[in-house]
Design a protein around this motif. Structure first.
Motif, PDB file in Angstrom:
ATOM      1  N   GLY A  19       0.775  -1.232   0.000  1.00 29.57           N
ATOM      2  CA  GLY A  19       0.000   0.000   0.000  1.00 29.57           C
ATOM      3  C   GLY A  19       0.806   1.281   0.000  1.00 29.57           C
ATOM      4  O   GLY A  19       0.229   2.374  -0.001  1.00 29.57           O
ATOM      5  N   LYS A  20       2.148   1.171   0.002  1.00 27.75           N
ATOM      6  CA  LYS A  20       2.999   2.362   0.023  1.00 27.75           C
ATOM      7  C   LYS A  20       3.904   2.381  -1.204  1.00 27.75           C
ATOM      8  O   LYS A  20       4.327   1.331  -1.687  1.00 27.75           O
ATOM      9  N   THR A  21       4.210   3.583  -1.693  1.00 25.11           N
ATOM     10  CA  THR A  21       5.073   3.713  -2.864  1.00 25.11           C
ATOM     11  C   THR A  21       6.502   3.343  -2.506  1.00 25.11           C
ATOM     12  O   THR A  21       7.136   3.986  -1.665  1.00 25.11           O
ATOM     13  N   LEU A  22       6.993   2.296  -3.124  1.00 21.07           N
ATOM     14  CA  LEU A  22       8.366   1.839  -2.914  1.00 21.07           C
ATOM     15  C   LEU A  22       9.328   2.597  -3.810  1.00 21.07           C
ATOM     16  O   LEU A  22      10.460   2.906  -3.414  1.00 21.07           O
ATOM     17  N   TRP A  23       8.882   2.897  -5.017  1.00 22.72           N
ATOM     18  CA  TRP A  23       9.729   3.575  -6.019  1.00 22.72           C
ATOM     19  C   TRP A  23       8.829   4.281  -7.011  1.00 22.72           C
ATOM     20  O   TRP A  23       7.759   3.790  -7.357  1.00 22.72           O
ATOM     21  N   GLU A  24       9.235   5.439  -7.447  1.00 19.24           N
ATOM     22  CA  GLU A  24       8.514   6.125  -8.514  1.00 19.24           C
ATOM     23  C   GLU A  24       9.474   7.014  -9.285  1.00 19.24           C
ATOM     24  O   GLU A  24      10.467   7.504  -8.738  1.00 19.24           O
ATOM     25  N   LYS A  25       9.175   7.184 -10.564  1.00 20.89           N
ATOM     26  CA  LYS A  25      10.023   8.013 -11.402  1.00 20.89           C
ATOM     27  C   LYS A  25       9.249   8.430 -12.650  1.00 20.89           C
ATOM     28  O   LYS A  25       8.510   7.619 -13.217  1.00 20.89           O
ATOM     29  N   PRO A  26       9.431   9.668 -13.096  1.00 19.11           N
ATOM     30  CA  PRO A  26       8.801  10.080 -14.355  1.00 19.11           C
ATOM     31  C   PRO A  26       9.430   9.327 -15.529  1.00 19.11           C
ATOM     32  O   PRO A  26      10.591   8.913 -15.470  1.00 19.11           O
ATOM     33  N   PHE A  27       8.662   9.134 -16.573  1.00 25.77           N
ATOM     34  CA  PHE A  27       9.219   8.561 -17.792  1.00 25.77           C
ATOM     35  C   PHE A  27       8.775   9.395 -18.985  1.00 25.77           C
ATOM     36  O   PHE A  27       7.713  10.020 -18.970  1.00 25.77           O
ATOM     37  N   LEU A  28       9.618   9.406 -19.995  1.00 27.71           N
ATOM     38  CA  LEU A  28       9.369  10.180 -21.205  1.00 27.71           C
ATOM     39  C   LEU A  28       9.274   9.245 -22.395  1.00 27.71           C
ATOM     40  O   LEU A  28      10.052   8.302 -22.516  1.00 27.71           O
ATOM     41  N   THR A  29       8.322   9.502 -23.268  1.00 23.32           N
ATOM     42  CA  THR A  29       8.236   8.753 -24.513  1.00 23.32           C
ATOM     43  C   THR A  29       7.626   9.676 -25.567  1.00 23.32           C
ATOM     44  O   THR A  29       7.489  10.875 -25.353  1.00 23.32           O
ATOM     45  N   GLY A  30       7.257   9.113 -26.705  1.00 22.15           N
ATOM     46  CA  GLY A  30       6.881   9.944 -27.840  1.00 22.15           C
ATOM     47  C   GLY A  30       8.119  10.267 -28.660  1.00 22.15           C
ATOM     48  O   GLY A  30       9.253  10.204 -28.165  1.00 22.15           O
ATOM     49  N   GLU A  31       7.928  10.591 -29.925  1.00 18.31           N
ATOM     50  CA  GLU A  31       9.063  10.736 -30.847  1.00 18.31           C
ATOM     51  C   GLU A  31      10.078  11.788 -30.425  1.00 18.31           C
ATOM     52  O   GLU A  31      11.257  11.678 -30.749  1.00 18.31           O
ATOM     53  N   ALA A  32       9.639  12.820 -29.690  1.00 21.66           N
ATOM     54  CA  ALA A  32      10.579  13.848 -29.244  1.00 21.66           C
ATOM     55  C   ALA A  32      11.613  13.286 -28.285  1.00 21.66           C
ATOM     56  O   ALA A  32      12.698  13.859 -28.122  1.00 21.66           O
ATOM     57  N   ASN A  33      11.302  12.149 -27.680  1.00 25.93           N
ATOM     58  CA  ASN A  33      12.199  11.528 -26.703  1.00 25.93           C
ATOM     59  C   ASN A  33      12.754  10.194 -27.188  1.00 25.93           C
ATOM     60  O   ASN A  33      13.300   9.425 -26.397  1.00 25.93           O
ATOM     61  N   MET A  34      12.630   9.950 -28.486  1.00 25.74           N
ATOM     62  CA  MET A  34      13.056   8.677 -29.056  1.00 25.74           C
ATOM     63  C   MET A  34      14.180   8.871 -30.065  1.00 25.74           C
ATOM     64  O   MET A  34      14.329   9.938 -30.660  1.00 25.74           O
ATOM     65  N   SER A  35      14.966   7.824 -30.256  1.00 29.74           N
ATOM     66  CA  SER A  35      16.039   7.851 -31.253  1.00 29.74           C
ATOM     67  C   SER A  35      15.571   7.306 -32.600  1.00 29.74           C
ATOM     68  O   SER A  35      16.318   7.341 -33.572  1.00 29.74           O
ATOM     69  N   HIS A  36      14.358   6.797 -32.649  1.00 32.80           N
ATOM     70  CA  HIS A  36      13.747   6.316 -33.894  1.00 32.80           C
ATOM     71  C   HIS A  36      12.393   6.998 -34.075  1.00 32.80           C
ATOM     72  O   HIS A  36      11.727   7.349 -33.092  1.00 32.80           O
ATOM     73  N   THR A  37      11.971   7.140 -35.312  1.00 39.04           N
ATOM     74  CA  THR A  37      10.592   7.531 -35.552  1.00 39.04           C
ATOM     75  C   THR A  37       9.707   6.293 -35.430  1.00 39.04           C
ATOM     76  O   THR A  37      10.164   5.165 -35.644  1.00 39.04           O
ATOM     77  N   ILE A  38       8.451   6.523 -35.109  1.00 36.62           N
ATOM     78  CA  ILE A  38       7.508   5.401 -35.060  1.00 36.62           C
ATOM     79  C   ILE A  38       7.392   4.773 -36.438  1.00 36.62           C
ATOM     80  O   ILE A  38       7.318   3.548 -36.576  1.00 36.62           O
ATOM     81  N   ALA A  39       7.413   5.604 -37.490  1.00 37.44           N
ATOM     82  CA  ALA A  39       7.319   5.074 -38.856  1.00 37.44           C
ATOM     83  C   ALA A  39       8.481   4.135 -39.165  1.00 37.44           C
ATOM     84  O   ALA A  39       8.297   3.116 -39.853  1.00 37.44           O
TER      85      ALA A  39
END
Length: 330
Positions: A240-260
Motif C-alpha cells: 500500500g505504500k510507494t516503494l519507487w517512482e520516477k517520471p518517464f518520457l516517450t513519444g518521438e521527441a524523446n526517441m532515437s527512432h521515428t515510429i514510422a
C-alpha cells in the motif's frame, strides 16, 4: 479532439465498446462487441475508425469509476483466436535507454563498448530518416501471442522459473492487417512490457528468454496521432505504500527512432502482413526500477499513468507455477 476507445464487460457478462471524448465521458458504441469488430466494419465500409465510432455512438453513458472498481475494463484489443495476435517490440529506441542496458552488459564485455551501446548509437545516427527513406533497423523481440495479454486490474503472471519480473512503462501501437495485407494502425495504448531483467543481465543472448512473458495493456486505445512528447509516471507499490517512482518520457521527441521507422522494420516481413491478424508492438522505454536496484516480489503493484490517457494501468505481480517442460516421443 482526442478519441479513446475502451472494451468493457457489462454486469451481465456481455462485452461492448465505448468511446471517451474530450469531455472525459464514456459513451457506448452501438452494435459492436469488440474493437476488432469495430475496426473490421470501418475497413469494410471504407471509413475511418473515428467516423465509424461517430456514426454508431449512443447516448448511453458508462461509469468509468465503477468499471474500474469492478474490474470490468478489458484490454483495448484482442482476437477471437489468440494465436492471431502478435506481441512484439523494439528496444534501445529512447534517449537514455541504453544506460541501464549498458550497465548490465558491460561486465561481460570486459569494459569495451557493448553491443547495446552500438545499437543505440546506430539509432541516434540513423533512426530518424527523412520522409520516404528507410532508417537503420532497431533491436526487435517477440513476447508472445494474445494469450499473454493482461488488462488493467489483472495480475501479471511471472513464471516460477523467472529470476525477476519488473515493469517497463511504455507506449504500444495496435495494428490490424487488412484484406490486402496492409497494416492499419488503430491507435496507441499505455503498456507495461514486463521482463526478466536478471536473466537478461546474465547474458545478453538471453534477451529473447527474458522477453517471453505476459504484458499489460492500458484500457484506452488512443485513436489518431500520438503526441510527440508524452510524460508519465511509473510506480512500484508495496504493502500500500510507494516503494519507487520516477517520471518517464516517450513519444518521438524523446526517441532515437521515428515510429514510422519502427513500423517499417516490423511490417517489412510478409509473415506479419497476414490479413485479419492483430499486432501489438511495444516502442520501448528508458525508465526501469530494476536499473535503480529495486527487486520486485509477489504482491507488488505496478502503476503507470501518462496523459493523454486518463486511466492508469495498474497490475499486481503474481508468481505462477509453470507446466512441466518434459517432452515425450510419440
Amino acid at each position: 479532439m482526442s478519441l479513446r476507445l475502451i472494451q468493457v464487460r457489462a454486469a451481465d457478462g456481455q462485452r461492448g465498446v465505448a468511446a471517451i471524448g474530450d469531455d472525459g465521458v464514456a459513451r457506448k458504441v452501438k452494435g459492436f462487441a469488440s474493437t476488432y469488430e469495430l475496426a473490421q466494419a470501418a475497413l469494410k465500409n471504407g471509413a475511418t475508425l473515428a467516423a465509424t465510432v461517430a456514426a454508431n455512438l449512443a447516448d448511453e453513458r458508462l461509469d468509468l469509476a465503477e468499471l474500474q472498481a469492478s474490474k470490468r475494463l478489458l484490454a483495448p484489443i484482442d482476437h477471437a483466436d489468440p494465436a492471431h495476435l502478435y506481441l512484439t517490440g523494439t528496444g534501445l529506441t529512447h534517449l537514455g535507454s541504453a544506460e541501464g542496458r549498458d550497465k548490465m552488459h558491460k561486465a561481460a564485455a570486459g569494459g569495451t563498448l557493448t553491443d547495446s551501446m552500438r545499437m543505440f548509437n546506430m539509432g541516434l545516427e540513423g533512426g530518424k530518416p527523412a520522409a520516404g527513406q528507410v532508417g537503420v533497423q532497431p533491436e526487435w523481440f517477440y513476447k508472445g501471442d494474445g494469450s499473454c495479454v493482461v488488462g488493467t486490474g489483472e495480475a501479471l503472471p511471472s513464471p516460477d522459473f523467472a529470476l525477476d519480473g519488473s515493469e517497463e512503462p511504455e507506449i504500444a501501437g495496435i495494428y490490424l492487417i487488412d484484406a490486402a495485407g496492409n497494416p492499419r494502425r488503430l491507435g496507441f495504448c499505455l503498456a507495461n512490457e514486463f521482463s526478466d531483467h536478471i536473466t537478461e543481465r546474465g547474458n545478453y543472448l538471453w534477451l529473447a528468454h527474458s522477453k517471453l512473458r505476459h504484458a499489460a495493456l492500458g484500457a484506452e486505445l488512443l485513436v489518431g496521432d500520438l503526441p510527440a512528447d508524452v510524460r508519465g509516471m511509473s510506480r512500484v507499490i508495496r504493502d500500500g505504500k510507494t516503494l519507487w517512482e520516477k517520471p518517464f518520457l516517450t513519444g518521438e521527441a524523446n526517441m532515437s527512432h521515428t515510429i514510422a521507422n519502427l513500423e517499417h522494420h516490423h511490417f517489412k516481413y510478409g509473415l506479419f502482413r497476414r490479413p485479419g491478424d492483430v499486432h501489438v508492438h511495444f516502442y520501448g522505454t528508458a525508465t526501469l526500477s530494476f536499473s535503480e536496484g529495486i527487486q520486485t516480489r509477489e504482491g507488488d503493484v505496478f502503476e503507470i499513468h501518462a496523459p493523454p490517457f486518463s486511466l492508469p494501468l495498474r497490475n499486481s505481480l503474481q508468481r505462477v507455477e509453470s507446466p512441466a517442460a518434459g517432452v515425450k516421443a510419440l
